[in-house]
Design a protein around this motif. Structure first.
Motif, PDB file in Angstrom:
ATOM      1  N   GLY A 113      10.848   3.102   7.439  1.00 10.31           N
ATOM      2  CA  GLY A 113       9.686   1.703   8.036  1.00 10.31           C
ATOM      3  C   GLY A 113      10.300   0.123   7.615  1.00 10.31           C
ATOM      4  N   TYR A 114      11.046   0.402   5.941  1.00 16.48           N
ATOM      5  CA  TYR A 114      12.629  -0.795   6.308  1.00 16.48           C
ATOM      6  C   TYR A 114      12.359  -1.809   7.474  1.00 16.48           C
ATOM      7  N   ASP A 115      13.167  -1.140   7.298  1.00 12.42           N
ATOM      8  CA  ASP A 115      13.481  -1.404   9.272  1.00 12.42           C
ATOM      9  C   ASP A 115      12.830  -2.289   9.776  1.00 12.42           C
ATOM     10  N   ARG A 116      11.371  -1.970   9.873  1.00 17.17           N
ATOM     11  CA  ARG A 116      10.060  -2.337  11.059  1.00 17.17           C
ATOM     12  C   ARG A 116       9.688  -3.940  10.358  1.00 17.17           C
ATOM     13  N   ARG A 166       0.925  -1.258  -0.258  1.00 17.33           N
ATOM     14  CA  ARG A 166      -0.150   0.588  -0.334  1.00 17.33           C
ATOM     15  C   ARG A 166       0.697   1.055  -0.245  1.00 17.33           C
ATOM     16  N   ARG A 167       1.326   1.059   0.963  1.00 15.41           N
ATOM     17  CA  ARG A 167       2.564   2.068   1.304  1.00 15.41           C
ATOM     18  C   ARG A 167       3.923   2.608  -0.336  1.00 15.41           C
ATOM     19  N   ILE A 168       4.345   1.199  -1.065  1.00 16.17           N
ATOM     20  CA  ILE A 168       4.764   1.928  -2.210  1.00 16.17           C
ATOM     21  C   ILE A 168       4.064   2.578  -3.165  1.00 16.17           C
ATOM     22  N   ASN A 169       2.993   1.703  -3.441  1.00 13.70           N
ATOM     23  CA  ASN A 169       1.963   1.707  -4.622  1.00 13.70           C
ATOM     24  C   ASN A 169       1.230   3.597  -4.296  1.00 13.70           C
ATOM     25  N   GLN A 170       1.235   3.969  -3.374  1.00 12.99           N
ATOM     26  CA  GLN A 170       1.551   5.481  -2.649  1.00 12.99           C
ATOM     27  C   GLN A 170       2.275   6.604  -3.153  1.00 12.99           C
ATOM     28  N   TYR A 171       3.349   5.932  -2.536  1.00 12.87           N
ATOM     29  CA  TYR A 171       4.801   6.907  -3.398  1.00 12.87           C
ATOM     30  C   TYR A 171       4.787   6.741  -5.039  1.00 12.87           C
ATOM     31  N   ALA A 172       4.417   5.437  -5.636  1.00 12.75           N
ATOM     32  CA  ALA A 172       4.213   4.663  -6.696  1.00 12.75           C
ATOM     33  C   ALA A 172       3.744   6.381  -7.449  1.00 12.75           C
ATOM     34  N   ASN A 173       2.518   5.773  -7.220  1.00  9.90           N
ATOM     35  CA  ASN A 173       1.477   7.276  -7.501  1.00  9.90           C
ATOM     36  C   ASN A 173       1.547   8.600  -7.646  1.00  9.90           C
ATOM     37  N   ALA A 174       2.094   9.227  -6.391  1.00 12.55           N
ATOM     38  CA  ALA A 174       2.551  11.038  -6.372  1.00 12.55           C
ATOM     39  C   ALA A 174       3.271  10.510  -7.427  1.00 12.55           C
ATOM     40  N   ILE A 175       4.470  10.116  -7.821  1.00  7.70           N
ATOM     41  CA  ILE A 175       5.516  10.478  -8.655  1.00  7.70           C
ATOM     42  C   ILE A 175       4.978  10.608  -9.934  1.00  7.70           C
ATOM     43  N   LEU A 201      17.644  -2.031 -21.953  1.00  5.27           N
ATOM     44  CA  LEU A 201      17.676  -0.626 -22.227  1.00  5.27           C
ATOM     45  C   LEU A 201      17.527   0.521 -21.038  1.00  5.27           C
ATOM     46  N   THR A 202      16.839  -0.003 -19.895  1.00  2.00           N
ATOM     47  CA  THR A 202      16.679   1.012 -19.087  1.00  2.00           C
ATOM     48  C   THR A 202      15.620   0.055 -17.855  1.00  2.00           C
ATOM     49  N   THR A 203      15.438   0.251 -16.692  1.00  3.57           N
ATOM     50  CA  THR A 203      14.765  -0.086 -16.184  1.00  3.57           C
ATOM     51  C   THR A 203      13.326   0.970 -15.456  1.00  3.57           C
ATOM     52  N   PRO A 204      12.387   0.479 -15.558  1.00  3.83           N
ATOM     53  CA  PRO A 204      11.205   1.187 -15.592  1.00  3.83           C
ATOM     54  C   PRO A 204      11.128   2.487 -14.130  1.00  3.83           C
ATOM     55  N   SER A 205      11.191   3.834 -14.647  1.00  5.49           N
ATOM     56  CA  SER A 205      11.835   4.678 -13.658  1.00  5.49           C
ATOM     57  C   SER A 205      10.756   4.892 -12.706  1.00  5.49           C
ATOM     58  N   VAL A 206       9.570   5.135 -12.773  1.00  7.37           N
ATOM     59  CA  VAL A 206       8.142   4.942 -11.411  1.00  7.37           C
ATOM     60  C   VAL A 206       8.754   4.085 -10.307  1.00  7.37           C
ATOM     61  N   PRO A 207       8.823   2.285 -10.500  1.00  2.00           N
ATOM     62  CA  PRO A 207       9.557   2.052  -9.945  1.00  2.00           C
ATOM     63  C   PRO A 207      10.779   1.468  -8.717  1.00  2.00           C
ATOM     64  N   GLN A 208      11.237   2.748  -9.598  1.00  5.68           N
ATOM     65  CA  GLN A 208      13.086   3.005  -9.156  1.00  5.68           C
ATOM     66  C   GLN A 208      12.743   3.956  -8.353  1.00  5.68           C
ATOM     67  N   VAL A 209      12.356   5.156  -8.513  1.00  6.27           N
ATOM     68  CA  VAL A 209      11.663   6.227  -7.838  1.00  6.27           C
ATOM     69  C   VAL A 209      11.344   5.927  -6.315  1.00  6.27           C
ATOM     70  N   ALA A 210      10.016   5.320  -6.342  1.00  8.69           N
ATOM     71  CA  ALA A 210       9.115   4.589  -5.207  1.00  8.69           C
ATOM     72  C   ALA A 210       9.756   3.922  -4.310  1.00  8.69           C
ATOM     73  N   VAL A 211      10.696   2.666  -4.818  1.00  8.98           N
ATOM     74  CA  VAL A 211      11.704   2.183  -3.560  1.00  8.98           C
ATOM     75  C   VAL A 211      12.727   2.976  -3.290  1.00  8.98           C
ATOM     76  N   ALA A 212      12.993   3.408  -3.697  1.00  9.00           N
ATOM     77  CA  ALA A 212      13.616   5.157  -3.043  1.00  9.00           C
ATOM     78  C   ALA A 212      13.157   5.948  -1.721  1.00  9.00           C
ATOM     79  N   ASP A 213      11.923   6.462  -2.583  1.00  6.19           N
ATOM     80  CA  ASP A 213      11.174   7.063  -1.871  1.00  6.19           C
ATOM     81  C   ASP A 213      10.886   6.521  -0.740  1.00  6.19           C
ATOM     82  N   TYR A 214      10.601   4.900  -0.715  1.00 10.60           N
ATOM     83  CA  TYR A 214       9.914   3.941   0.415  1.00 10.60           C
ATOM     84  C   TYR A 214      11.322   4.273   1.548  1.00 10.60           C
ATOM     85  N   LEU A 215      12.250   3.881   0.962  1.00  8.49           N
ATOM     86  CA  LEU A 215      13.776   3.569   1.870  1.00  8.49           C
ATOM     87  C   LEU A 215      14.014   4.924   2.955  1.00  8.49           C
TER      88      LEU A 215
END
Lengths: 492, 492
Positions: free
Chosen positions: A383-386, A145-154, A365-379
């Motif tokens: 929350g990752y440690d918990r 849920r959290r990661i998808n929120q980031y992806a959507n915002a991006i 060529l490249t790894t899709p951009s939004v997933p990259q940025v979404a994971v970066a935002d999450y990290l």
């Protein structure tokens, strides 16, 4: 030769002689069972084998068909050289793992591992089955849920972002966050070395392609994680399987003998929570391995996808951390620990960085951009440690439950691994049990298992299975494992 | 030999002799210009060449460095065999395209196309420049808001969806929608043949890998789209460039001569709106090409990524539609017409379907699920046709504007293509203009262009450039093109 092997051999011959032409439907399971006077199970098993050999394919609701000309021809060649002999290979007395003969075999020439794996994965999808055979972690544990929120915002924010932003080596912030994570875990890395890939699969493929060429021989563990065999198969290389201890990992002395005996272009290992054995290689042995390979200037591909799923107190060391010569190509991903669907992986290719970065560019060529940025935002936003502390606790508990239940439901003569992390259990069944037959019988009862054949090019593990314990333990799960135990008992 | 070529040759020699060690910084542009008594431009050009040869690399804010040992060694070999000769190659009198010598060259042994392409793409990113050099369509034309809404809805809905759902060949609904689209466009295809990939890049790579092996020779157009050269380079194959007519496409007679002269494992073409020439191959010639290759049982990889961006009244035919023997491997994607960032492509591999599906599984396991489903949802819920009608209208207009403006600002002796679709213009400059020098000079003024060198393994197109007209035409754009015209005039 078993009944089903005889039947498979007969069908193979019939296809070779053109009795059944490419694209043509072969007799239904029922017909074949009557024609040959054998049980439905035997036919199912024989057909599954023909499918795993790439000679026939199933089509939903319409049965088994001989595959297209090109594919069949290739498959028949394989079958000719090894299939029938492979399936009648006998296993020795060693426990949980094997002492393979020191000879390399082209992966595609052995029982077709990738086809068997793909059909196993499909069976998991096809049947809404109890997923003991699944290689995936329980996705409901992911903070999706959290990661998808980031992806959507991006996606909202970046009206016109496009490929250019995240060309290889990848999104700079994601790279920074990955490096930070390693540093926090006490295994510092150089951010400048990281190349973002499409999952660890691509990281492993590109790493292997950077260090070896078609026809080369690559040393792997026995049993080995099938993705390693896929990478070797993809490049038309040969695999040589090295005895691997269920607790200490790859047998360094055995590997030394292999290296002394022939030219090894690369070595592929999983030092932490190896799939399927689940061991954590001790630091001393990690260092020995890196030194042995370094002395012979042999690059090693380290698959560390389970790095965050340890049962101990701290994240284990890596081969990378002992590498002084840039020979370790370290590969990992977030697919086991954070999100499987975003397909974000990476490589730390040491001295081969330039080639891996370029191969990434050439390959996808490249790894899709939004997933990259979404994971970066999450990290970045904690929350990752918990999340990971929770996941580790769950897997540790479920490993205990699964182990206890196998002891309870499976017959005497059953042995199993003691996972130090990850979420799979490696089970050795009584010698007489054939895991392909078990796989079929279980499937008929909506239960999947990972047949041992998937973890070797030489069918060394026919009476082994891999069980996934990442999913919640329910009464249904328990009933399924009980059924599985009963099937094993019958077959033993 | 030009001054910058001499300088590049000297530096190459210096690196070979170890004067500059791997990882070491080479003299700054200013130093070198003083030491050698040549202009800054000449040094910039020489260094750009060394970079494109893979001998040095730039590091932001710190200058040019000799690349790591392994990479440099390889690069020096390349330089030894061909770089210096390649850059002093002379071009003949043929217009817009060339009549290449009928000999195959290993792509990696020619001027390193992929490195040049990557640095060009980076320069587009690095400088907020006027993107005449961009290979991408204007992303602001994409219905990104709509597609992202679908993606977000799916992500919400599918708490625990994971990889299994969309294993190769891919999401069934997406496959159905793609097949429907072909049917609507009058070129029906079999949905069962479609394999979803990560962009057309992966589709092309896997298709080539399915039909040819390292060392094989592949026939391509001249000039050819560099992604084709990348696929060949990735597999360690050899490319042979075949004369290609700026209006009719690949010269079938020339191709026949090549086939008669040597073993050709495959042919790679772009019959519709070829990048960079922009032609639409006439149906009769498409049929002739398929028949010629069919007669020799040579598979052909058809790159049809611009299929929806036609300027005519209807979607053009495909090689696939003339194929009766399953020899055409048709590749395409949504990256040019709907969304570049989702990286959804596909292949229709004909008789090679089984191999391509398996290679997809081996290469990247699966294409991310949410993007697949999001695109499928978009296609199902209409809007695509309206969107495309708009995009086609915009590109048709901008093609006219760009053509008129080049005529206005560029000197006599300039020639250009007449695109029938897509969004790039191919421009032949007066013989004396070197597009690498132009590339550097333009970059210094925040203008990017696509140097002709990217479209050939043998530097046949040194006085050609590719211009992107997908972006809105603004006073800034016009000023930039005027500046470009002035630079060309100075150099001519």
């Amino acid at each position: 030769m078993k009944l089903y092997e005889k039947l498979a051999a007969e069908m193979t011959e019939a296809v070779r002689r053109g009795v059944f032409a490419p694209g043509e439907r072969i007799p239904s399971v029922r017909q074949a069972s009557q024609q040959h006077g054998v049980s439905i199970k035997t036919v199912l098993h024989a057909y599954a084998l023909l499918e795993s050999l790439g000679i026939v394919e199933t089509r939903p609701q319409s049965g088994y068909f001989v595959r297209d000309a090109a594919a069949t021809a290739a498959a028949l060649d394989r079958a000719a050289v090894s299939a029938i002999s492979a399936i009648s290979a006998v296993s020795d007395q060693q426990r949980l793992t094997r002492q393979p003969a020191p000879q390399a075999s082209p992966v595609a020439a052995a029982v077709d591992v990738s086809r068997l794996v793909l059909s196993t994965l499909r069976s998991i999808r096809a049947h809404d089955a109890v997923p003991f055979g699944s290689p995936y972690p329980d996705p409901s544990l992911f903070p999706w849920r959290r990661i998808n929120q980031y992806a959507n915002a991006i996606a909202r924010r970046q009206a016109s972002w496009n490929l250019i932003d995240d060309l290889p080596p990848g999104n700079p912030e994601l790279i920074r966050q990955i490096a930070r994570r390693y540093a926090e875990n006490g295994v510092p890395v150089d951010p400048g070395e990281i190349v973002i890939t499409l999952g660890a699969t691509e990281a492993i493929n590109l790493s292997l392609q950077a260090v070896a060429k078609p026809g080369d021989t690559v040393a792997v563990e026995s049993p080995t994680y099938y993705a390693m065999l896929h990478a070797i198969e993809r490049m038309g290389m040969r695999a040589i399987e090295v005895a691997t201890h269920p607790v200490h990992g790859i047998d360094i002395e055995a590997l030394a003998r292999v290296i002394a005996g022939q030219k090894i272009a690369a070595c592929m290992v999983m030092p932490n929570f190896q799939n399927p054995l689940g061991f954590q290689m001790p630091d001393a042995r990690k260092q020995q391995l890196v030194e042995l390979l370094g002395a012979h200037d042999i690059p090693v591909i380290e698959n560390d996808v389970y790095q965050e799923l340890y049962f101990g107190d701290t994240r284990p060391s890596t081969l990378k951390s002992f590498d002084t010569r840039g020979l370790v190509l370290h590969c990992a991903s977030f697919s086991k620990s954070l999100t499987a669907s975003y397909r974000i992986g990476w490589a730390l290719p040491g001295r081969y960085r330039a080639q891996v970065e370029k191969l990434k560019f050439l390959n996808t060529l490249t790894t899709p951009s939004v997933p990259q940025v979404a994971v970066a935002d999450y990290l970045r936003h904690d929350g990752y440690d918990r999340h990971l502390r929770h996941v580790r606790k769950v897997y540790r508990q479920q490993a205990r439950i699964m182990t206890a239940m196998v002891q309870r439901f499976f017959p005497a003569g059953t042995r199993m691994s003691t996972p130090q992390g990850g979420y799979v259990l490696w089970v050795e069944l009584p010698e007489r049990v054939d895991s392909m037959r078990l796989y079929q019988a279980a499937l008929a009862r909506s239960i999947t298992v990972g047949p041992g054949m998937m973890f070797s090019t030489r069918n060394d593990y026919r009476h082994f299975i891999r069980l996934n314990y990442s999913y919640p333990w329910t009464p249904q799960t328990e009933a399924a494992l009980k059924t599985l135990g009963e099937l094993v008992t019958q077959m033993a």
